[in-house]
Design a protein around this motif. Structure first.
Motif, PDB file in Angstrom:
ATOM      1  N   GLY A 119      -0.094  -0.667  12.816  1.00 39.06           N
ATOM      2  CA  GLY A 119      -0.601  -0.759  11.711  1.00 39.06           C
ATOM      3  C   GLY A 119      -2.093  -0.960  11.749  1.00 39.06           C
ATOM      4  N   MET A 120      -2.903  -0.807  10.850  1.00 45.33           N
ATOM      5  CA  MET A 120      -4.396  -0.907  10.860  1.00 45.33           C
ATOM      6  C   MET A 120      -5.048  -2.099  10.725  1.00 45.33           C
ATOM      7  N   GLY A 121      -4.016  -3.247  10.211  1.00 44.36           N
ATOM      8  CA  GLY A 121      -4.791  -4.591  10.120  1.00 44.36           C
ATOM      9  C   GLY A 121      -5.248  -5.167  11.143  1.00 44.36           C
ATOM     10  N   HIS A 122      -4.906  -5.053  12.429  1.00 41.64           N
ATOM     11  CA  HIS A 122      -5.247  -5.482  13.594  1.00 41.64           C
ATOM     12  C   HIS A 122      -6.683  -5.100  13.906  1.00 41.64           C
ATOM     13  N   GLY A 153       0.620   1.309   3.788  1.00 42.59           N
ATOM     14  CA  GLY A 153       0.398   1.474   5.223  1.00 42.59           C
ATOM     15  C   GLY A 153      -0.209   2.938   5.611  1.00 42.59           C
ATOM     16  N   VAL A 154      -0.855   2.741   6.736  1.00 41.34           N
ATOM     17  CA  VAL A 154      -1.481   4.162   7.143  1.00 41.34           C
ATOM     18  C   VAL A 154      -0.331   5.050   7.561  1.00 41.34           C
ATOM     19  N   TYR A 155       1.061   4.887   7.728  1.00 40.14           N
ATOM     20  CA  TYR A 155       2.051   5.861   7.869  1.00 40.14           C
ATOM     21  C   TYR A 155       3.029   6.376   6.873  1.00 40.14           C
ATOM     22  N   ALA A 156       2.497   5.521   5.627  1.00 41.12           N
ATOM     23  CA  ALA A 156       3.227   5.993   4.478  1.00 41.12           C
ATOM     24  C   ALA A 156       4.841   6.095   4.530  1.00 41.12           C
ATOM     25  N   LYS A 157       5.254   4.936   4.949  1.00 40.21           N
ATOM     26  CA  LYS A 157       6.987   5.079   5.396  1.00 40.21           C
ATOM     27  C   LYS A 157       7.920   4.564   4.583  1.00 40.21           C
ATOM     28  N   ALA A 158       7.095   3.515   3.302  1.00 39.33           N
ATOM     29  CA  ALA A 158       7.858   2.777   2.446  1.00 39.33           C
ATOM     30  C   ALA A 158       7.985   3.358   1.136  1.00 39.33           C
ATOM     31  N   ALA A 180      -1.302   9.591   1.609  1.00 37.61           N
ATOM     32  CA  ALA A 180      -0.017   9.840   2.750  1.00 37.61           C
ATOM     33  C   ALA A 180      -0.609   9.294   3.934  1.00 37.61           C
ATOM     34  N   GLY A 181      -1.808   9.135   4.263  1.00 35.80           N
ATOM     35  CA  GLY A 181      -2.316   8.574   5.573  1.00 35.80           C
ATOM     36  C   GLY A 181      -1.874   9.556   6.555  1.00 35.80           C
ATOM     37  N   ILE A 235      -1.094   0.319  -6.017  1.00 31.29           N
ATOM     38  CA  ILE A 235       0.434   0.006  -5.728  1.00 31.29           C
ATOM     39  C   ILE A 235       0.721   0.058  -4.435  1.00 31.29           C
ATOM     40  N   THR A 236       1.307  -0.849  -3.773  1.00 25.94           N
ATOM     41  CA  THR A 236       1.479  -1.014  -2.380  1.00 25.94           C
ATOM     42  C   THR A 236       2.443  -2.024  -1.826  1.00 25.94           C
ATOM     43  N   LYS A 237       2.832  -1.726  -0.641  1.00 25.46           N
ATOM     44  CA  LYS A 237       3.676  -2.660   0.119  1.00 25.46           C
ATOM     45  C   LYS A 237       2.920  -3.902   0.418  1.00 25.46           C
ATOM     46  N   SER A 238       3.228  -5.043   0.886  1.00 26.91           N
ATOM     47  CA  SER A 238       2.849  -6.092   1.029  1.00 26.91           C
ATOM     48  C   SER A 238       1.973  -6.301   2.418  1.00 26.91           C
TER      49      SER A 238
END
Length: 394
Positions: free
Chosen positions: A17-20, A223-228, A250-251, A293-296
């Motif tokens: 993920g990109m957060g780190h 997220g950067v991978y748009a998997k949710a 879509a990242g 609108i996003t995942k957490s």
């Protein structure tokens, strides 16, 4: 061989993920801005850029794990529960001295070659390797950790010189996992330059991204991978009869991006669909829209509210993301938590017609003031640990 004139501070980067990455970048930027005269600050992608083949492969493994967290319900919860088998500290050491022995020691060799005086971490794997490096080769090396999540889990190694947390819940978790109280510093949320330096108006950013100014605009990502849920939420909003602009990100998911581009010009007249791929300036896109609108994901949600845009959280796939939902939805009231696609559409339609409710959400998110930069707080504390002075203003 050149003699080092300044202490070397290594900023460690890991993609999972990109957060780190974005939090490490924020800390690096703050250090370079304030202490470049006193410290040699080096950005180090310890996995991606390694010449040892096992490390780029391991980073891809971490990326795939993140994708699984978003696409397989319960996967991360099961994975994190397994961390507690035999005690979290014991399982951390066991896994990384057996299954990932090669990767762990490859990172240790890299740190030995670079010979830093301090290493700043935002990921648990390289943190563990860094502590092992310090203990075996350079006891004077300071190990500091910023936890980019809104909680602290048991695989964060507690043998650090400093842990930075970003809220009281995470601090409580850290104490539970035996981080020494005197080594914990609670700071405000780090603000990266992509957020802190994006200060134009909503209309300015709408023009930049080609977003109509006369419609309620919604950006969707997970997220950067748009998997949710990006795809399903997008298709649900396309059913609306109200005037909406829909901006799905879509990242790095090229298949989803191409699919959405194929229907871009086939929507109902009241709908404007603007798909995006990977957006380097994503915070500006959040700021251009009325709702995200996003995942957490901790950092995407934080970026949005710092840009003045409320959220709907539609999914969390791990205890880490659950902590984010509790902070931003339950405690700070930055927006609702809704998982049903039809209910999401209804809420978007309601908000698009209800300015007073939107105004209340915008008021709630003012707590997350990007001018209070936790990265600067971290930089100042690192300087105190390293006993150096701030760069003098020119």
């Amino acid at each position: 061989m050149s003699v080092r004139t300044k202490p070397l501070v290594l900023i460690d980067y890991v993609e999972a993920g990109m957060g780190h990455i974005v939090t490490a970048q924020a800390i690096s930027d703050a250090l370079k801005e304030k202490y470049s005269d006193s410290l040699e600050i080096v950005d180090n992608y310890s996995l991606r850029d390694s010449e040892e083949e096992c490390l780029p492969k391991y980073e891809k493994f971490l990326v795939n794990q993140v994708k699984m967290h978003s696409s397989v319900p319960g996967y991360c919860a099961l994975q994190m529960a397994s961390m507690h088998i035999g005690g979290t500290k014991n399982s951390l050491k066991l896994v990384h001295q057996t299954v990932f022995h090669k990767q762990t020691h490859a990172v240790i060799r890299q740190f030995k070659k670079l010979d830093p005086d301090m290493i700043v971490f935002t990921h648990y794997f390289t943190l563990y390797a860094g502590i092992e490096y310090r203990n075996k080769y350079k006891p004077s090396c300071k190990i500091v950790l910023y936890c980019p999540d809104n909680n602290v889990h048991g695989w964060w190694d507690n043998r650090v010189d400093r842990l930075y947390t970003n809220n009281p819940l995470a601090t409580r978790d850290a104490l539970h996992y035996k981080f020494p109280k005197e080594n914990i510093l609670e700071v405000f949320y780090p603000t990266r330059k992509a957020v802190s330096e994006s200060n134009e108006t909503k209309d300015f950013y709408r023009e930049k991204f080609g977003i109509p100014k006369d419609k309620f605009a919604v950006v969707i990502a997970d997220g950067v991978y748009a998997k949710a849920k990006t795809k399903k939420v997008t298709y649900e909003l396309l059913k609306s009869d109200l005037p909406l602009t829909i901006c799905p990100i879509a990242g790095k998911n090229e298949e989803l991006y191409n699919e959405l581009m194929a229907i871009k010009d086939k929507t109902k007249p009241n709908i404007t669909l603007i798909p995006f791929g990977f957006v380097k300036e994503a915070p500006q896109l959040y700021g251009a829209c009325d709702l995200f609108i996003t995942k957490s994901g901790p950092n995407a949600v934080l970026d949005s509210v710092m840009m003045g845009t409320p959220v709907i959280i539609d999914y969390y796939g791990s205890p880490i993301e659950n902590a984010t939902k509790r902070l931003f939805v339950d405690t700070k009231k930055c927006g609702p938590y809704i998982t049903n696609f039809k209910e999401i559409r209804k809420k978007v339609e309601q908000l698009s017609q209800n300015e007073s409710e939107m105004a209340e959400l915008r008021e709630n998110i003012k707590f997350f003031d990007k001018r209070i930069n936790g990265a600067a707080q971290i930089a100042d504390d690192i300087a105190s640990v390293m006993q150096v002075k701030q760069t003098e203003a020119v």
